[in-house]
Structures are given as C-alpha cells and as structure tokens.
Design a protein around this motif. Sequence first.
Motif, mmCIF file in Angstrom:
data_model
loop_
_atom_site.group_PDB
_atom_site.id
_atom_site.type_symbol
_atom_site.label_atom_id
_atom_site.label_comp_id
_atom_site.label_asym_id
_atom_site.label_seq_id
_atom_site.Cartn_x
_atom_site.Cartn_y
_atom_site.Cartn_z
ATOM 1 N N HIS A 8 0.860 -1.223 -0.019
ATOM 2 C CA HIS A 8 -0.473 -0.401 -0.198
ATOM 3 C C HIS A 8 1.483 1.314 0.076
ATOM 4 C CE1 HIS A 8 0.972 -0.990 4.568
ATOM 5 N NE2 HIS A 8 0.927 -0.139 4.063
ATOM 6 N N MET A 9 0.175 2.684 0.322
ATOM 7 C CA MET A 9 0.808 3.782 -0.169
ATOM 8 C C MET A 9 1.919 3.233 -1.221
ATOM 9 S SD MET A 9 1.295 5.161 3.519
ATOM 10 C CE MET A 9 1.282 6.126 3.388
ATOM 11 N N HIS B 85 -4.266 4.169 6.526
ATOM 12 C CA HIS B 85 -5.352 5.822 6.803
ATOM 13 C C HIS B 85 -4.288 5.258 8.688
ATOM 14 C CE1 HIS B 85 -7.757 4.840 4.157
ATOM 15 N NE2 HIS B 85 -8.061 3.401 3.767
ATOM 16 N N VAL B 86 -4.766 6.706 9.279
ATOM 17 C CA VAL B 86 -4.007 6.915 10.322
ATOM 18 C C VAL B 86 -4.380 5.803 11.490
ATOM 19 C CG1 VAL B 86 -3.652 8.519 12.457
ATOM 20 C CG2 VAL B 86 -4.700 9.506 10.050
ATOM 21 N N SER B 87 -3.630 5.067 12.102
ATOM 22 C CA SER B 87 -3.217 3.793 13.237
ATOM 23 C C SER B 87 -3.444 4.885 14.812
ATOM 24 C CB SER B 87 -1.668 2.826 13.048
ATOM 25 O OG SER B 87 -2.375 2.301 14.105
ATOM 26 N N LEU C 120 6.882 -7.021 21.754
ATOM 27 C CA LEU C 120 6.219 -5.601 22.968
ATOM 28 C C LEU C 120 5.847 -5.739 21.206
ATOM 29 C CD1 LEU C 120 7.076 -2.735 24.673
ATOM 30 C CD2 LEU C 120 5.508 -4.971 25.194
ATOM 31 N N HIS C 121 4.317 -5.612 20.851
ATOM 32 C CA HIS C 121 3.852 -6.059 19.719
ATOM 33 C C HIS C 121 2.774 -4.802 19.394
ATOM 34 C CE1 HIS C 121 6.290 -9.522 18.047
ATOM 35 N NE2 HIS C 121 5.883 -9.983 19.369
ATOM 36 N N TYR C 122 3.445 -3.610 18.477
ATOM 37 C CA TYR C 122 1.404 -2.458 18.422
ATOM 38 C C TYR C 122 1.037 -3.578 17.221
ATOM 39 C CZ TYR C 122 4.999 -0.070 21.665
ATOM 40 O OH TYR C 122 5.775 0.921 22.866
ATOM 41 N N LEU C 123 -0.520 -3.079 17.314
ATOM 42 C CA LEU C 123 -0.824 -3.721 16.591
ATOM 43 C C LEU C 123 -2.455 -2.984 17.039
ATOM 44 C CD1 LEU C 123 -0.016 -7.477 16.088
ATOM 45 C CD2 LEU C 123 0.876 -5.735 14.488
ATOM 46 N N ASP C 124 -2.474 -2.940 15.554
ATOM 47 C CA ASP C 124 -4.337 -2.137 15.978
ATOM 48 C C ASP C 124 -4.412 -1.815 17.102
ATOM 49 O OD1 ASP C 124 -7.458 -2.344 14.829
ATOM 50 O OD2 ASP C 124 -7.404 -4.307 16.279
ATOM 51 N N GLY C 125 -4.004 -1.036 17.870
ATOM 52 C CA GLY C 125 -4.536 0.325 18.935
ATOM 53 C C GLY C 125 -3.748 -0.380 20.309
ATOM 54 N N ALA C 126 -3.431 -1.676 20.448
ATOM 55 C CA ALA C 126 -3.011 -1.473 21.564
ATOM 56 C C ALA C 126 -1.541 -2.571 21.553
ATOM 57 C CB ALA C 126 -4.372 -2.861 21.917
ATOM 58 N N ILE C 127 -0.762 -2.746 22.642
ATOM 59 C CA ILE C 127 -0.040 -3.550 22.903
ATOM 60 C C ILE C 127 -0.368 -5.152 23.122
ATOM 61 C CG2 ILE C 127 2.044 -3.733 23.941
ATOM 62 C CD1 ILE C 127 2.494 -0.577 24.393
ATOM 63 N N GLU C 128 0.401 -5.656 22.274
ATOM 64 C CA GLU C 128 0.581 -7.548 22.910
ATOM 65 C C GLU C 128 1.814 -7.318 22.902
ATOM 66 O OE1 GLU C 128 -0.685 -9.980 19.544
ATOM 67 O OE2 GLU C 128 -2.459 -8.995 18.650
#
Length: 385
Positions: A239-240, A299-301, A334-342
Amino acid sequence: MTLDQHSADARREAVTRTAVVGAVLNLVLAAVKIAAGWFGHSQALVADGLHSLSDLLSDALVLVAGRQAHQGPDQEHPYGHARYETVATLVLGFLLLAVAIGIGWDAVERLFSPEELLRPDLLALGATLVSILVKEWLYWWTLAHAKRVRSDLLRANAWHHRSDSVSSVVVLVGIAGTMAGLPYLDAIAAVVVALMIAKIAWELGWEAVSELVDTGLQGEQLTAVKQTIRSVGGVRDIHMLRTRRSGGQASVDVHVLVDPYVSVSEGHMISVLVERRLKREIDEVADVTVHIDPEDDEHVSACYLLPLRAEALARLASAWSAIPEATARQRVLLHYLDGAIEVEVYFPLVAGLRQGADPERLRRRLTEALADDPLFRRVRIFFGD
C-alpha cells in the motif's frame, strides 16, 4: 563497480560521444550548406545552413547537461543531479518548437510572395541530399544511444537532428519543385513538416514537465512494479505505493505488509529482497525505499498514541510486581497492533521445568494483572534458552 555506477558511466559516455560527433558534423554541414546555397542560388539552403549552426547550441547544451546529470548526490542535491537532464530536455523541446515556428513562418511568407523565390541549380540539390543523409544517420545513431542508456535528453537531441533532416527535405522538395516549375510545392511541404516538428516538441516538452512535477509511473510500468513486489516471499500486500521519474530513471517508495510477528532482521531482509528484485527486473528503477509494516497503516493508526518501550515496560513491571514468578522473565517483546500492545514474555527453560510450575496459570495471572490497563490486549509466554 555497482550496476548504478556502470549505468551512469555508460550514460555519460553516450552523451559525450553523441554531442561531440554531432557538433563536428553540424559545423561541417553548416559550412557546406551555406556555401552551396550561396553559389547555387538557394536562399532556402542558406537558411538551412544557419539552422545547422544553431544546432551547435543544442549539442553544447546536451554536453553540459549530461555532465551535470552524471554527478552523484551531494549535500545540496541528496537525490543526485538527474533533473539537469530533464531541464535540458525541456529546453530542447522549446528549441524544436522554435524551429517549427521558423519553418512554418517562412513557408507562409513564401506562399504569399512567390516572386522572392530564387532559381537554384544542381549544386544546391546535391548539397541538400548530402545533408539529409548525414542528418538521418545522426538521428538513428543518437536514438540508438538514447534507447541503450534510457536518456530522454539524447532522444530529444536525436529528434533535433531529425528536425534538421526534414527541414533539408523541405529544401530538397522546394529546390526540385522550383526546378520543375512547381514553386508552391516547397511552401506546402514546409507547413506540413513544421506541424510534425511542433508535435514532437510538444511531446518532449510535456514529458519533461511531467517529470519535473513528479508524475508517477503509469499503466504497464506501474503494474509491473506491483507484481514484482508481490512476488517476493514474505510480502502479504502493499500500500501507499509512490513512484516518480528523474532523468530517465524511476524511484519507488512503498509500504510492504508482512507477518506482524516476524523479527526485525527478517523484515529487513524482505525489504532488501524487494529493493534488489525491483532494480533487477525493471530497468528504469534506480532507487527504492521500502517501509515494512505489520499492519495496513494507509489510514491513521491509533498505535502512535501508545507509550514507547521504556514506559510500557515500567507499567508491566508495576502490574506484575505482586507475581513472584514474573521476576524470572528474561526478555519482553512488544507488538503494537490495532491500537493496543500485545506482549510476549520469555522465561528460562528451567523455570518451566521447576516442580509445581504451571505455565498456563502463570499466563492467566499475568493477563489478569493487566485487565485494568486498556493499553495491553494479549499476553503470551514462552520457555527456552
């Protein structure tokens, strides 16, 4: 020597060789045509000789612009100097347009003033034939170099040689027509040729302007870029995607979607493979920038609002302070995914083999301790050395 350096050296050599050879032949042709026109009583051939003299300016422009464009990046030009070639192509487009206007203007004047036509002889006819043959050879020779090194500047100069050739054809037709008793044939042919040269000038100028305003690759070229990127193992989607042209070459900037749980080094290797494959399989591509993304961020995350590692680890340490087993952790990912941290927590193998150890119970306790913190979504634990 890298492939890019070899291509740049080949381009510089082609520009220098064609400019020097063109300048020498233009000087000789100008002298021959002016002399033959003067002694052969052909005003048109004299004008054509002066046109050949003006071609020396275009040859000098090609030589200077080619040398400037060959220079590598520096502090003031971090992307190199390829746009010098684009600007020179635009200038040559204007020169071709001026040639077209001059030929057309002269033709219209002669249409309304046939009494001004002279009566040329065979000397003028022979000199014109020589000019046509030499200029056609220069056109095809320069165009071959332009295609080999993918230079719009050389292609524009080749068409400049062609414009001189067709202007000589107009002179030939005019001389032959006048000698055969058809004086108007010269002027009518000149108008047609002027329109043809103007069309070429417009196409070259428009391409140069499009390049200067960063118009991207289109059609089949853009499709080829997308297919090449998607053919690399590990690439899930793209994308982009942004492209632009510069001096006959293209730059590609793309965001590549990969498995969000791959390591940094594996993600980097995927980006390297994307860059190398694009440069190898698509001749125009000379510069590639690859952004590795774990998710589609077109799109803005919301992830940019999340705390970075130091703060996130401090919050984890505070939440797990009441869990004795948590102190044995060796590493935290730390995994920064979909607006949260796994969170992935790694413990030594002996901690999982210890009597009474219950990995699933430990995972639940770590997860429950973060229940009141909306920043963390999921906890996974691993044991090993």
